[in-house]
Structures are given as C-alpha cells and as structure tokens.
Design an enzyme around this catalytic site. Structure first.
Site, PDB file in Angstrom:
ATOM      1  N   ASP A 162     -10.432  -5.264  -1.059  1.00  0.00           N
ATOM      2  CA  ASP A 162      -9.352  -4.820  -0.181  1.00  0.00           C
ATOM      3  C   ASP A 162      -9.949  -4.086   1.022  1.00  0.00           C
ATOM      4  O   ASP A 162     -10.497  -3.003   0.868  1.00  0.00           O
ATOM      5  CB  ASP A 162      -8.458  -3.880  -1.019  1.00  0.00           C
ATOM      6  CG  ASP A 162      -7.202  -3.432  -0.319  1.00  0.00           C
ATOM      7  OD1 ASP A 162      -6.986  -3.807   0.829  1.00  0.00           O
ATOM      8  OD2 ASP A 162      -6.432  -2.681  -0.970  1.00  0.00           O
TER       9      ASP A 162
ATOM     10  N   ASP B  92       0.840  -1.197   0.000  1.00  0.00           N
ATOM     11  CA  ASP B  92       0.000   0.000   0.000  1.00  0.00           C
ATOM     12  C   ASP B  92       0.872   1.242   0.000  1.00  0.00           C
ATOM     13  O   ASP B  92       1.652   1.459   0.923  1.00  0.00           O
ATOM     14  CB  ASP B  92      -0.886   0.012   1.254  1.00  0.00           C
ATOM     15  CG  ASP B  92      -2.009  -0.989   1.156  1.00  0.00           C
ATOM     16  OD1 ASP B  92      -2.717  -0.978   0.134  1.00  0.00           O
ATOM     17  OD2 ASP B  92      -2.180  -1.785   2.099  1.00  0.00           O
TER      18      ASP B  92
HETATM   19  C1  DX5 Z   1      -6.351   0.018   3.138  1.00  0.00           C
HETATM   20  C2  DX5 Z   1      -5.385  -0.825   2.374  1.00  0.00           C
HETATM   21  C3  DX5 Z   1      -5.465  -2.271   2.612  1.00  0.00           C
HETATM   22  C4  DX5 Z   1      -5.204  -2.697   4.031  1.00  0.00           C
HETATM   23  C5  DX5 Z   1      -6.250  -3.718   4.377  1.00  0.00           C
HETATM   24  O1  DX5 Z   1      -6.236   1.326   2.692  1.00  0.00           O
HETATM   25  O2  DX5 Z   1      -5.556  -0.610   0.987  1.00  0.00           O
HETATM   26  O3  DX5 Z   1      -4.618  -2.991   1.722  1.00  0.00           O
HETATM   27  O4  DX5 Z   1      -3.939  -3.250   4.265  1.00  0.00           O
HETATM   28  O5  DX5 Z   1      -6.134  -4.000   5.706  1.00  0.00           O
HETATM   29  P1  DX5 Z   1      -7.140  -4.932   6.492  1.00  0.00           P
HETATM   30  O6  DX5 Z   1      -7.089  -6.282   5.863  1.00  0.00           O
HETATM   31  O7  DX5 Z   1      -6.619  -4.895   7.880  1.00  0.00           O
HETATM   32  O8  DX5 Z   1      -8.501  -4.290   6.375  1.00  0.00           O
HETATM   33 ZN    ZN Z   2      -4.494  -1.892  -0.439  1.00  0.00          ZN
END
Ligand code: DX5
Ligand code: ZN
Length: 229
Positions: A174, A34
């Site tokens: 995501d 990210d």
């Molecule tokens: C949020 C990110 C995600 C994040 C998801 O902005 O794009 O990739 O890592 O995290 P979880 O799985 O904890 O919701």
């Molecule tokens: Zn992400």
C-alpha cells in the site's frame, strides 16, 4: 492473478458513487477505505458512514485499513457498515491476536497492517491469525507519496516466512504503486496492490488497470532481496 485494490483516498468525493461504479467497471477487485484518526497518523479521513455509502455503491469486497489507535473500539461498527476485510496496525494495538480474532468474529477477513519502519518480527507470532498482511510502502497518512524501496526486501522476507510455514496469507502492499513501480512489487511477491493516485488521476481507469495487470504478470520473481539502488 494480481488483486487490484482501488484506494478511494484519491477519488473525487463529490462523485464517490460514480467513481466506485467506474472502478468496478474497469476491473478493480477490491475497494480500499483508509480510516485515519489524527493520532496514529497526522491526517483525518473516513469513518463507518463512508463505508456504508461505499457498500451501497459497489458489490466489490471492501478492505478497510484502520490507521487508528485502539482499533478494537471500532471494528464492529466497520463490520456492520459493510466491510469484508479489516486491517489493524500491529503498532497500534497491544494485543494483536485479540484484534484479529475480533475482526474474524465480526464476519470479516482479518489483516495486519505494518508501517514501513516497523519490523516484521512484530507480526511473527500473529501471522496464522491473519488472512492478509498489508505492508505499507509509504509512511501512512497520505496518498501520492514515493514508495520506500526497503519495503520490497520486507515483502520478500515475509513471502519466504509464509512459504516456510505453509501459510496462504495474502501479501498486500500500500503506497506508491503505479504502472512505473508495480513490477518491482510483483517481483518481490506482492499479490494485492493498493492503488490510489495512480488510478484516480488516470483518464481511463480500464486502461490503467489493464497496464497494471500486464506489468504485474510480466515481472519475474525477485531472487536477490537487496534494496534496489
Ligand atoms: C496511505 C494509504 C494508502 C493510499 C495510497 O496512508 O494507506 O491507501 O491511498 O495512495 P497512493 O497509491 O497514492 O500512494
Ligand atoms: Zn491504505
């Protein structure tokens, strides 16, 4: 089969190499990085140097999620750093098709990311330029949030549109995915599941990935695309 995408946003950065080796051993399919610029999203995270370090630590595909304004400025650097997949937000680039073509010309799979409040119509005319669409199921910027149930309706609608047009574009989701929620995402038609906190908070990565695969496979397709109550 479900594509399990390990989001390193929730990894222990003091031991990133070990974390990557552990998720690879545990059976993850892709690694998700990210990238946040403090403008498009209210957080700062990771850059090309992180991707270079990830590239040296794993042989898995690297899916770079650009949560940045003017993504075209950085596509080439992330490709050179070792990304195999790069997604840009439809809300963050003016000429989306140009951004997707740029990603492909750099040798990566182009992806369109879309925030939970952005309409699907924003990607309608660019779909055939993308290899995957990352539908954000949380407001982008942070891990560990609960998912927005309306995303499931969006996934279902996108799946119908892709089938209607005969496109093999992968639907990725995501945010907020874990053993308790993956069945709903799978039922809606998600193929690639980005998992951050639910994976890296677990004591046994192999066990949690096994459970995620089982629950994704057991889900029956969603017939009625209403927001679950
Ligand atoms: C949020 C990110 C995600 C994040 C998801 O902005 O794009 O990739 O890592 O995290 P979880 O799985 O904890 O919701
Ligand atoms: Zn992400």
């Amino acid at each position: 089969m479900a594509i399990i995408v390990a989001s390193i946003l929730s990894a222990d950065f003091t031991r990133l190499g070990e974390e990557l080796a552990a998720v690879e051993r545990a059976g993850a399919d892709w690694v998700h990085v990210d990238v946040m610029d403090g403008h498009f999203v209210p957080n700062l995270a990771m850059g090309p140097m992180t991707v270079e370090a990830v590239r040296r630590s794993t042989s898995l595909p690297i899916d770079v999620h650009l949560m940045i304004e003017d993504p075209d400025l950085f596509v080439e650097r992330f490709a050179k750093a070792g990304a195999t997949h790069i997604s840009v937000h439809a809300e963050a680039t003016i000429h989306l098709i140009r951004s997707l073509e740029l990603i492909r010309s750099c040798g990566c799979h182009p992806g369109i990311a879309l925030g939970p409040a952005a309409p699907l119509s924003l990607v309608e005319w660019s779909l055939d330029h993308a290899d995957y669409v990352d539908l954000l199921s949380v407001n982008p910027g942070f891990g560990g949030q609960d998912f927005q149930p309306s995303t499931l309706v969006k996934v279902h609608a996108l799946g119908m549109e892709l089938r209607r047009r005969g496109l093999a574009t992968i639907i990725e989701c995501d945010g907020g995915i874990g053993p308790m929620t993956i069945a709903a995402f799978s039922a809606a038609g998600v193929e690639a599941f980005v998992i951050g906190s639910a994976l890296f908070a677990a004591a046994d990565y192999g066990a949690v990935i096994g459970e995620l695969r089982e629950k994704a496979a057991a889900a029956s397709p969603m017939l009625d695309p209403r927001v679950p109550s």
